[in-house]
Design a protein around this motif. Structure first.
Motif: not given
Length: 162
Positions: A19-48
């Protein structure tokens, strides 16, 4: 520790993933959306929030989560993939114009189960998983196509194989 973080930690641990901070953040993002994000969208949402998060780390994490069956990769067109935290078999509707991906659950699932049984019976294959996508135009894009002047003039998009 928040209840949601306990859920995410449990998912990663039961999948045998650290459970790295990055894995937790990526999983949290995916669990919290119905949008089926692309890797680029995941990166854009979390990079800040995660300044050291590279696009390569996002890709590697998504692949690790997919391999552990924590999420599904949904095939888009032109090798553009999206990710879904609902790892159970279900149908996806993919828009050919905007790339939107929606889940199609509920009353369609018995049909999908019937189809899987029929394929298995007719082919003698032991099926373990399925990936089902229907491609077309979402309501918004269908409406914009119907209003398009070129469509009204009788010009139609050519079908594959024509």
């Amino acid at each position: 520790m928040e209840r949601q973080e306990h859920v995410e930690l449990g998912i990663l641990r039961s999948a045998g993933l650290r459970a790295t901070p990055q894995r937790l953040a990526i999983l949290r993002l995916l669990l919290g959306t119905q949008a089926h994000p692309s890797p680029e969208t995941v990166h854009r949402e979390l990079s800040s929030a995660y300044l050291g998060l590279s696009l390569n780390t996002v890709y590697q994490t998504l692949r690790a989560l997919e391999k552990a069956r924590v999420l599904r990769r949904v095939g888009g067109e032109q090798n553009l993939y999206r990710y879904d935290a609902n790892a159970h078999p279900h149908l996806h509707l993919v828009c050919r114009q905007c790339g939107r991906v929606d889940d199609c659950n509920g009353e369609m699932m018995p049909l999908l189960d019937d189809l899987s049984r029929a394929v298995s019976a007719r082919t003698a294959w032991e099926l373990r998983d399925q990936d089902s996508c229907f491609y077309g135009y979402c309501p918004h894009c269908r409406e914009s196509r119907e209003l398009s002047p070129k469509d009204k003039e009788g010009h139609h998009e050519s079908q594959p194989g024509q």
